[in-house]
Design a protein around this motif. Sequence first.
Motif, PDB file in Angstrom:
ATOM      1  N   LEU A  92     -21.580  20.487  -1.588  1.00 57.80           N
ATOM      2  CA  LEU A  92     -22.020  21.887  -1.722  1.00 57.80           C
ATOM      3  C   LEU A  92     -22.451  22.172  -3.160  1.00 57.80           C
ATOM      4  CD1 LEU A  92     -19.356  23.720   0.477  1.00 57.80           C
ATOM      5  CD2 LEU A  92     -21.824  23.700   0.912  1.00 57.80           C
ATOM      6  N   ASN A  93     -21.676  21.635  -4.113  1.00 60.61           N
ATOM      7  CA  ASN A  93     -22.065  21.792  -5.520  1.00 60.61           C
ATOM      8  C   ASN A  93     -23.424  21.148  -5.791  1.00 60.61           C
ATOM      9  OD1 ASN A  93     -20.294  23.227  -7.454  1.00 60.61           O
ATOM     10  ND2 ASN A  93     -18.702  21.963  -6.542  1.00 60.61           N
ATOM     11  N   ALA A 111     -29.379  29.170  -3.543  1.00 60.22           N
ATOM     12  CA  ALA A 111     -28.416  28.614  -4.508  1.00 60.22           C
ATOM     13  C   ALA A 111     -27.234  29.572  -4.685  1.00 60.22           C
ATOM     14  CB  ALA A 111     -29.107  28.356  -5.852  1.00 60.22           C
ATOM     15  N   LEU A 112     -27.536  30.861  -4.801  1.00 60.84           N
ATOM     16  CA  LEU A 112     -26.467  31.840  -5.042  1.00 60.84           C
ATOM     17  C   LEU A 112     -25.588  32.051  -3.811  1.00 60.84           C
ATOM     18  CD1 LEU A 112     -28.411  34.445  -7.233  1.00 60.84           C
ATOM     19  CD2 LEU A 112     -26.664  32.801  -7.971  1.00 60.84           C
ATOM     20  N   ILE A 113     -26.186  31.913  -2.633  1.00 62.88           N
ATOM     21  CA  ILE A 113     -25.387  32.029  -1.400  1.00 62.88           C
ATOM     22  C   ILE A 113     -24.341  30.906  -1.376  1.00 62.88           C
ATOM     23  CG2 ILE A 113     -25.459  31.797   1.124  1.00 62.88           C
ATOM     24  CD1 ILE A 113     -28.269  33.192   0.988  1.00 62.88           C
ATOM     25  N   ILE A 114     -24.758  29.699  -1.744  1.00 65.97           N
ATOM     26  CA  ILE A 114     -23.819  28.562  -1.745  1.00 65.97           C
ATOM     27  C   ILE A 114     -22.793  28.723  -2.867  1.00 65.97           C
ATOM     28  CG2 ILE A 114     -23.604  26.041  -1.920  1.00 65.97           C
ATOM     29  CD1 ILE A 114     -26.559  25.930  -0.876  1.00 65.97           C
ATOM     30  N   TYR A 115     -23.260  29.185  -4.019  1.00 65.20           N
ATOM     31  CA  TYR A 115     -22.356  29.458  -5.156  1.00 65.20           C
ATOM     32  C   TYR A 115     -21.227  30.390  -4.724  1.00 65.20           C
ATOM     33  CZ  TYR A 115     -20.836  31.762  -9.465  1.00 65.20           C
ATOM     34  OH  TYR A 115     -20.067  32.295 -10.484  1.00 65.20           O
ATOM     35  N   PHE A 150     -28.253  27.952   7.196  1.00 60.65           N
ATOM     36  CA  PHE A 150     -29.151  27.055   6.468  1.00 60.65           C
ATOM     37  C   PHE A 150     -29.919  26.135   7.422  1.00 60.65           C
ATOM     38  CE2 PHE A 150     -26.681  28.525   2.924  1.00 60.65           C
ATOM     39  CZ  PHE A 150     -27.567  28.479   1.863  1.00 60.65           C
ATOM     40  N   VAL A 151     -29.252  25.717   8.493  1.00 63.62           N
ATOM     41  CA  VAL A 151     -29.933  24.868   9.485  1.00 63.62           C
ATOM     42  C   VAL A 151     -31.102  25.649  10.092  1.00 63.62           C
ATOM     43  CG1 VAL A 151     -29.682  23.667  11.701  1.00 63.62           C
ATOM     44  CG2 VAL A 151     -27.874  23.481   9.981  1.00 63.62           C
ATOM     45  N   LYS A 152     -30.844  26.912  10.446  1.00 63.57           N
ATOM     46  CA  LYS A 152     -31.910  27.760  11.017  1.00 63.57           C
ATOM     47  C   LYS A 152     -33.000  28.007   9.996  1.00 63.57           C
ATOM     48  CE  LYS A 152     -28.958  30.310  14.123  1.00 63.57           C
ATOM     49  NZ  LYS A 152     -27.893  31.228  13.734  1.00 63.57           N
ATOM     50  N   GLU A 153     -32.603  28.269   8.770  1.00 67.58           N
ATOM     51  CA  GLU A 153     -33.550  28.537   7.695  1.00 67.58           C
ATOM     52  C   GLU A 153     -34.481  27.331   7.502  1.00 67.58           C
ATOM     53  OE1 GLU A 153     -34.224  31.178   6.088  1.00 67.58           O
ATOM     54  OE2 GLU A 153     -35.302  30.498   4.305  1.00 67.58           O
ATOM     55  N   GLN A 154     -33.930  26.124   7.609  1.00 62.55           N
ATOM     56  CA  GLN A 154     -34.755  24.929   7.411  1.00 62.55           C
ATOM     57  C   GLN A 154     -35.814  24.772   8.501  1.00 62.55           C
ATOM     58  OE1 GLN A 154     -34.003  24.615   4.013  1.00 62.55           O
ATOM     59  NE2 GLN A 154     -35.158  22.837   4.670  1.00 62.55           N
ATOM     60  N   LEU A 190     -27.382  37.134   1.047  1.00 62.89           N
ATOM     61  CA  LEU A 190     -27.000  37.320  -0.355  1.00 62.89           C
ATOM     62  C   LEU A 190     -26.797  38.797  -0.660  1.00 62.89           C
ATOM     63  CD1 LEU A 190     -26.476  36.113  -3.141  1.00 62.89           C
ATOM     64  CD2 LEU A 190     -28.921  36.337  -3.634  1.00 62.89           C
ATOM     65  N   ALA A 191     -27.652  39.632  -0.083  1.00 61.62           N
ATOM     66  CA  ALA A 191     -27.517  41.083  -0.296  1.00 61.62           C
ATOM     67  C   ALA A 191     -26.141  41.544   0.180  1.00 61.62           C
ATOM     68  CB  ALA A 191     -28.627  41.826   0.452  1.00 61.62           C
ATOM     69  N   ALA A 192     -25.668  40.979   1.283  1.00 58.73           N
ATOM     70  CA  ALA A 192     -24.365  41.357   1.835  1.00 58.73           C
ATOM     71  C   ALA A 192     -23.251  40.988   0.855  1.00 58.73           C
ATOM     72  CB  ALA A 192     -24.132  40.671   3.169  1.00 58.73           C
ATOM     73  N   ILE A 193     -23.389  39.838   0.192  1.00 58.47           N
ATOM     74  CA  ILE A 193     -22.360  39.386  -0.752  1.00 58.47           C
ATOM     75  C   ILE A 193     -22.399  40.253  -2.010  1.00 58.47           C
ATOM     76  CG2 ILE A 193     -21.649  37.495  -2.270  1.00 58.47           C
ATOM     77  CD1 ILE A 193     -23.060  35.593  -0.187  1.00 58.47           C
ATOM     78  N   GLU A 194     -23.595  40.468  -2.528  1.00 59.25           N
ATOM     79  CA  GLU A 194     -23.704  41.176  -3.807  1.00 59.25           C
ATOM     80  C   GLU A 194     -23.430  42.668  -3.666  1.00 59.25           C
ATOM     81  OE1 GLU A 194     -27.297  40.058  -5.837  1.00 59.25           O
ATOM     82  OE2 GLU A 194     -26.467  38.088  -6.305  1.00 59.25           O
TER      83      GLU A 194
END
Length: 175
Positions: free
Chosen positions: A10-11, A54-58, A123-127, A169-173
């Motif tokens: 993941l890193n 990147a930030l979602i995984i972070y 991420f699988v769907k995004e790909q 990401l919006a949900a996290i931030e």
Amino acid sequence: MLAKKVEKLLNEQIVAEMYSANLYLSMSAWFSDKSLDGYANWFYVQYKEEMDHALIIYNYINNAGGVVKMGAVDAPPVDFKDTGDILEQTIAHEELVTSLIYAINSAATEAGDYKTIQFLDWFVKEQVEEEDNASTNLGRYKLFGADPRGLLTLDQEMAARTYSQTPELAAIEGA
Ligand SMILES: [Fe+2]
């Protein structure tokens, strides 16, 4: 807690997403230099989306009890042969990213890490979408790009893409 191997992959994926971002920004700069501002815009938006990834995984690593350890991001290429070259490289790159996501999935499956498997679902769907976009861009370029007027129309269409922050990401931030 995250299994060590899953945490490591993941890193590495944060770095891979940042590399993708820089690769697309480099491509955007190339198009800008060639006055293909629509294509430049499309790749600029793509850069921003990759930074979101990147930030979602972070955030996931932090929230899932892992530790983020940032690695070095390689420099992307800066010289490209032509538009077709960039569009072909984009497909190859997205296929590589898909294989990286699959590798994390395999490690998570082996570790019985269901939360990471579930996390990676997006991420699988995004790909699927990323690969589809890349092949559509190349396909349309192959059909119309050789004709200057066709290329102008394609460029205008690429100009229409706008960025909006990835909802995940919006949900996290926003939380
Ligand atoms: Fe990505």
